[in-house]
Design an enzyme around this catalytic site. Structure first.
Site, mmCIF file in Angstrom:
data_model
loop_
_atom_site.group_PDB
_atom_site.id
_atom_site.type_symbol
_atom_site.label_atom_id
_atom_site.label_comp_id
_atom_site.label_asym_id
_atom_site.label_seq_id
_atom_site.Cartn_x
_atom_site.Cartn_y
_atom_site.Cartn_z
ATOM 1 N N GLU A 1 54.460 84.732 60.102
ATOM 2 C CA GLU A 1 53.736 85.381 58.990
ATOM 3 C C GLU A 1 54.711 86.007 57.991
ATOM 4 O OE1 GLU A 1 52.491 89.259 58.754
ATOM 5 O OE2 GLU A 1 52.584 89.690 60.917
ATOM 6 N N LYS B 1 50.275 98.522 67.816
ATOM 7 C CA LYS B 1 50.886 99.861 67.808
ATOM 8 C C LYS B 1 49.832 100.914 67.991
ATOM 9 C CE LYS B 1 54.206 99.397 64.211
ATOM 10 N NZ LYS B 1 53.738 98.044 63.924
#
Ligand code: PSU
Ligand code: MN
Length: 327
Positions: free
Chosen positions: A47, A182
């Protein structure tokens, strides 16, 4: 075994509206990537929001090149994906890669809903996990490596901020190797929404879902796979059934991980700063990443780069295993 056709692009297919009309008319696959795909050789998509919005220049450019080299060293061809000049490009290279890295936040961030607008406007854009999956699928790429996925933001019960990455995983048959999510996100809610969307979550050599800078989020994955062969078997089964994406959690290596108490404190402070600054919507994730970088004096970036490289190597070995037994 024939893979079931996905209806991912839906109404665009077969819908001639003069000039460019099939989604593939907007796709440019780099020569090396196209050759590898036509020969059934392993390819790994990468990406580019992580380049434009996830890391500062020039470390982002260095990371992008290093990760491509890691994919090659593990036996696959890298395909960095971005939007350029009205095209979805699979295999961004050379000067184009430099431009994306230099532009940083002044390039656009393309998630699924942004795709048509940014293509029509011929904008330069980094693609998120969601959009990279879409483009990888159009190009015929099955494996994709990144750092972390977007997910359910903390406080989503009020803000409704849930990344389009989670919906894309439900609908598009591409496997995403990541280091989990995260804790800027609400990890248990993220896992719930993945379940709702029918996305299997695998642990690569672990039964724990990793938490990006940390090896263990405290939550379990749905299935543990021991190695690349086991992962490839899982993917073959998933796609023989005509099902969508698969999330593969690959924990950061012990020596690259951060200290839990320390990073949790930093994340809490970054979240406070976002709240105080009124940061919303698509700006939230890039803002938090930048704040964590600043608050750790760059230490978070070192871990971040290490885990992306680790994911690229694992995605490449799975791509090799997948291509091997398909041939
Ligand atoms: N998490 C990271 N680094 C990133 C991103 C997420 O640690 O660069 C990027 C990815 O491109 C991901 C996107 O797909 O942020 C999610 O953004 P949003 O939450 O706006 O959907
Ligand atoms: Mn969002």
């Amino acid at each position: 075994m024939r893979l079931a056709e996905s209806a991912n692009i839906g109404p665009l297919q077969g819908n001639r509206m003069g000039g460019m009309s099939l989604a593939k008319d907007y796709l440019k696959v780099g020569e090396e990537v196209a050759t590898a795909l036509s020969e059934g050789r392993p390819v790994v998509a990468l990406e580019s929001t992580i380049i434009s919005h996830g890391m500062p220049f020039p470390q982002n450019l260095d990371m992008a090149r290093t990760v491509e080299a890691d994919v090659r060293a593990s036996g696959a061809v890298p395909a960095t994906i971005a939007l350029m000049n009205g095209r979805m490009v699979a295999g961004v290279a050379g000067r184009d890669l430099e431009e994306l890295a230099e532009k940083g936040f002044s390039a656009a961030k393309a998630s699924r809903r942004d795709l048509a607008g940014l293509l029509a406007g011929k904008r330069l854009a980094g693609t998120t996990v969601a959009t990279t999956m879409q483009i990888a699928h159009l190009a015929g790429i099955r494996l994709f490596a990144t750092g972390g996925i977007g997910g359910v933001h903390r406080g989503a019960e009020m803000s409704f901020d849930i990344s389009a990455d989670l919906l894309e995983l439900g609908r598009t048959p591409v496997a995403v190797v990541c280091a989990g999510a995260k804790s800027i996100l609400d990890i248990p809610k993220t896992l719930e929404v993945l379940e709702t969307n029918g996305v299997p979550v695998l642990g690569f050599g672990t039964d724990r879902f990793p938490a990006f800078y940390l090896r263990d989020s405290g939550h379990r994955v749905d299935f543990q796979v021991a190695d690349a062969e086991a992962a490839a078997d899982f993917l073959r089964t998933q796609w023989a059934l005509g099902m969508g994406g698969v999330l593969i959690g690959n924990p950061i290596r012990e020596e690259d991980a951060m200290e839990a108490g320390y990073i949790d404190g930093v994340i809490a402070e970054a979240l406070n700063d976002a709240e105080a600054g009124g940061i919303r919507g698509k700006d939230t994730t890039p803002f938090l990443l930048k704040r964590i970088f600043e608050l750790t004096n760059g230490e978070s970036l070192t871990s971040n780069i290490a885990l992306v490289r680790n994911n690229a190597r694992v995605a490449a070995t799975i791509a090799v295993a997948f291509a091997g037994r398909r041939a």
